[in-house]
Write a protein that holds these residues in place. Sequence first.
Motif, PDB file in Angstrom:
ATOM      1  N   ALA A  22       0.828  -1.205   0.000  1.00 33.11           N
ATOM      2  CA  ALA A  22       0.000   0.000   0.000  1.00 33.11           C
ATOM      3  C   ALA A  22       0.863   1.255   0.000  1.00 33.11           C
ATOM      4  O   ALA A  22       0.567   2.219  -0.733  1.00 33.11           O
ATOM      5  CB  ALA A  22      -0.927  -0.006   1.213  1.00 33.11           C
ATOM      6  N   ILE A  23       1.939   1.273   0.773  1.00 34.27           N
ATOM      7  CA  ILE A  23       2.828   2.435   0.822  1.00 34.27           C
ATOM      8  C   ILE A  23       3.487   2.657  -0.534  1.00 34.27           C
ATOM      9  O   ILE A  23       3.576   3.796  -1.016  1.00 34.27           O
ATOM     10  CB  ILE A  23       3.874   2.258   1.935  1.00 34.27           C
ATOM     11  CG1 ILE A  23       3.194   2.347   3.291  1.00 34.27           C
ATOM     12  CG2 ILE A  23       4.980   3.292   1.818  1.00 34.27           C
ATOM     13  CD1 ILE A  23       4.071   1.954   4.457  1.00 34.27           C
ATOM     14  N   VAL A  24       3.929   1.571  -1.180  1.00 31.45           N
ATOM     15  CA  VAL A  24       4.559   1.693  -2.499  1.00 31.45           C
ATOM     16  C   VAL A  24       3.559   2.215  -3.524  1.00 31.45           C
ATOM     17  O   VAL A  24       3.892   3.101  -4.323  1.00 31.45           O
ATOM     18  CB  VAL A  24       5.158   0.337  -2.932  1.00 31.45           C
ATOM     19  CG1 VAL A  24       5.561   0.349  -4.393  1.00 31.45           C
ATOM     20  CG2 VAL A  24       6.345  -0.006  -2.065  1.00 31.45           C
ATOM     21  N   MET A  25       2.339   1.714  -3.500  1.00 31.05           N
ATOM     22  CA  MET A  25       1.330   2.158  -4.464  1.00 31.05           C
ATOM     23  C   MET A  25       0.977   3.633  -4.254  1.00 31.05           C
ATOM     24  O   MET A  25       0.835   4.385  -5.214  1.00 31.05           O
ATOM     25  CB  MET A  25       0.070   1.290  -4.354  1.00 31.05           C
ATOM     26  CG  MET A  25       0.305  -0.155  -4.761  1.00 31.05           C
ATOM     27  SD  MET A  25       0.881  -0.352  -6.441  1.00 31.05           S
ATOM     28  CE  MET A  25      -0.587   0.027  -7.336  1.00 31.05           C
ATOM     29  N   ILE A  26       0.849   4.055  -3.006  1.00 25.22           N
ATOM     30  CA  ILE A  26       0.550   5.466  -2.718  1.00 25.22           C
ATOM     31  C   ILE A  26       1.704   6.353  -3.169  1.00 25.22           C
ATOM     32  O   ILE A  26       1.494   7.427  -3.739  1.00 25.22           O
ATOM     33  CB  ILE A  26       0.248   5.644  -1.217  1.00 25.22           C
ATOM     34  CG1 ILE A  26      -1.084   4.980  -0.873  1.00 25.22           C
ATOM     35  CG2 ILE A  26       0.232   7.113  -0.828  1.00 25.22           C
ATOM     36  CD1 ILE A  26      -1.364   4.875   0.603  1.00 25.22           C
ATOM     37  N   THR A  27       2.940   5.904  -2.941  1.00 22.22           N
ATOM     38  CA  THR A  27       4.111   6.675  -3.357  1.00 22.22           C
ATOM     39  C   THR A  27       4.156   6.832  -4.870  1.00 22.22           C
ATOM     40  O   THR A  27       4.395   7.935  -5.386  1.00 22.22           O
ATOM     41  CB  THR A  27       5.397   5.989  -2.859  1.00 22.22           C
ATOM     42  OG1 THR A  27       5.313   5.837  -1.435  1.00 22.22           O
ATOM     43  CG2 THR A  27       6.617   6.791  -3.215  1.00 22.22           C
ATOM     44  N   ILE A  28       3.909   5.746  -5.589  1.00 21.33           N
ATOM     45  CA  ILE A  28       3.904   5.817  -7.054  1.00 21.33           C
ATOM     46  C   ILE A  28       2.802   6.751  -7.536  1.00 21.33           C
ATOM     47  O   ILE A  28       3.004   7.552  -8.448  1.00 21.33           O
ATOM     48  CB  ILE A  28       3.745   4.397  -7.647  1.00 21.33           C
ATOM     49  CG1 ILE A  28       5.017   3.595  -7.410  1.00 21.33           C
ATOM     50  CG2 ILE A  28       3.433   4.464  -9.132  1.00 21.33           C
ATOM     51  CD1 ILE A  28       4.909   2.137  -7.792  1.00 21.33           C
ATOM     52  N   PHE A  29       1.631   6.684  -6.904  1.00 21.40           N
ATOM     53  CA  PHE A  29       0.511   7.550  -7.293  1.00 21.40           C
ATOM     54  C   PHE A  29       0.865   9.027  -7.121  1.00 21.40           C
ATOM     55  O   PHE A  29       0.629   9.836  -8.015  1.00 21.40           O
ATOM     56  CB  PHE A  29      -0.721   7.194  -6.458  1.00 21.40           C
ATOM     57  CG  PHE A  29      -1.897   8.063  -6.732  1.00 21.40           C
ATOM     58  CD1 PHE A  29      -2.619   7.928  -7.912  1.00 21.40           C
ATOM     59  CD2 PHE A  29      -2.299   9.020  -5.811  1.00 21.40           C
ATOM     60  CE1 PHE A  29      -3.717   8.734  -8.161  1.00 21.40           C
ATOM     61  CE2 PHE A  29      -3.392   9.824  -6.059  1.00 21.40           C
ATOM     62  CZ  PHE A  29      -4.099   9.684  -7.237  1.00 21.40           C
ATOM     63  N   PHE A  30       1.478   9.373  -5.980  1.00 16.87           N
ATOM     64  CA  PHE A  30       1.816  10.780  -5.741  1.00 16.87           C
ATOM     65  C   PHE A  30       2.951  11.243  -6.641  1.00 16.87           C
ATOM     66  O   PHE A  30       2.974  12.393  -7.081  1.00 16.87           O
ATOM     67  CB  PHE A  30       2.161  11.010  -4.272  1.00 16.87           C
ATOM     68  CG  PHE A  30       0.952  11.119  -3.392  1.00 16.87           C
ATOM     69  CD1 PHE A  30      -0.005  12.082  -3.636  1.00 16.87           C
ATOM     70  CD2 PHE A  30       0.771  10.251  -2.341  1.00 16.87           C
ATOM     71  CE1 PHE A  30      -1.134  12.184  -2.834  1.00 16.87           C
ATOM     72  CE2 PHE A  30      -0.344  10.333  -1.528  1.00 16.87           C
ATOM     73  CZ  PHE A  30      -1.298  11.300  -1.779  1.00 16.87           C
ATOM     74  N   LEU A  31       3.911  10.368  -6.935  1.00 16.92           N
ATOM     75  CA  LEU A  31       5.004  10.758  -7.823  1.00 16.92           C
ATOM     76  C   LEU A  31       4.491  10.974  -9.243  1.00 16.92           C
ATOM     77  O   LEU A  31       4.970  11.861  -9.942  1.00 16.92           O
ATOM     78  CB  LEU A  31       6.100   9.690  -7.809  1.00 16.92           C
ATOM     79  CG  LEU A  31       6.976   9.654  -6.560  1.00 16.92           C
ATOM     80  CD1 LEU A  31       7.989   8.526  -6.666  1.00 16.92           C
ATOM     81  CD2 LEU A  31       7.694  10.972  -6.348  1.00 16.92           C
ATOM     82  N   LYS A  32       3.518  10.193  -9.667  1.00 15.39           N
ATOM     83  CA  LYS A  32       2.970  10.395 -11.010  1.00 15.39           C
ATOM     84  C   LYS A  32       2.197  11.712 -11.082  1.00 15.39           C
ATOM     85  O   LYS A  32       2.188  12.371 -12.112  1.00 15.39           O
ATOM     86  CB  LYS A  32       2.058   9.233 -11.390  1.00 15.39           C
ATOM     87  CG  LYS A  32       2.833   8.015 -11.793  1.00 15.39           C
ATOM     88  CD  LYS A  32       1.934   6.982 -12.411  1.00 15.39           C
ATOM     89  CE  LYS A  32       2.771   5.806 -12.823  1.00 15.39           C
ATOM     90  NZ  LYS A  32       2.464   5.325 -14.124  1.00 15.39           N
ATOM     91  N   GLN A  33       1.552  12.088  -9.991  1.00  7.19           N
ATOM     92  CA  GLN A  33       0.836  13.370  -9.981  1.00  7.19           C
ATOM     93  C   GLN A  33       1.808  14.543 -10.082  1.00  7.19           C
ATOM     94  O   GLN A  33       1.504  15.542 -10.707  1.00  7.19           O
ATOM     95  CB  GLN A  33       0.010  13.505  -8.702  1.00  7.19           C
ATOM     96  CG  GLN A  33      -1.323  12.822  -8.787  1.00  7.19           C
ATOM     97  CD  GLN A  33      -2.190  13.154  -7.593  1.00  7.19           C
ATOM     98  OE1 GLN A  33      -1.712  13.661  -6.593  1.00  7.19           O
ATOM     99  NE2 GLN A  33      -3.464  12.868  -7.710  1.00  7.19           N
TER     100      GLN A  33
END
Length: 49
Positions: A22-33
């Motif tokens: 979950a932490i990795v997915m949230i990090t990837i989501f915010f970096l893509k934004q």
Amino acid sequence: MKRKGVITEYLPWLLISLAVLAIVMITIFFLKQEGTSLIDKIKDIFRFK
């Protein structure tokens, strides 16, 4: 039959792995934004100056 022992043995590892995922997915989501690539961030972390 003692099947409960197998579940309690793997349950903490399962919860830890789900939290890390979950932490990795949230990090990837915010970096893509932000428009920055995850690969670029990893390169910056491991770049030796």
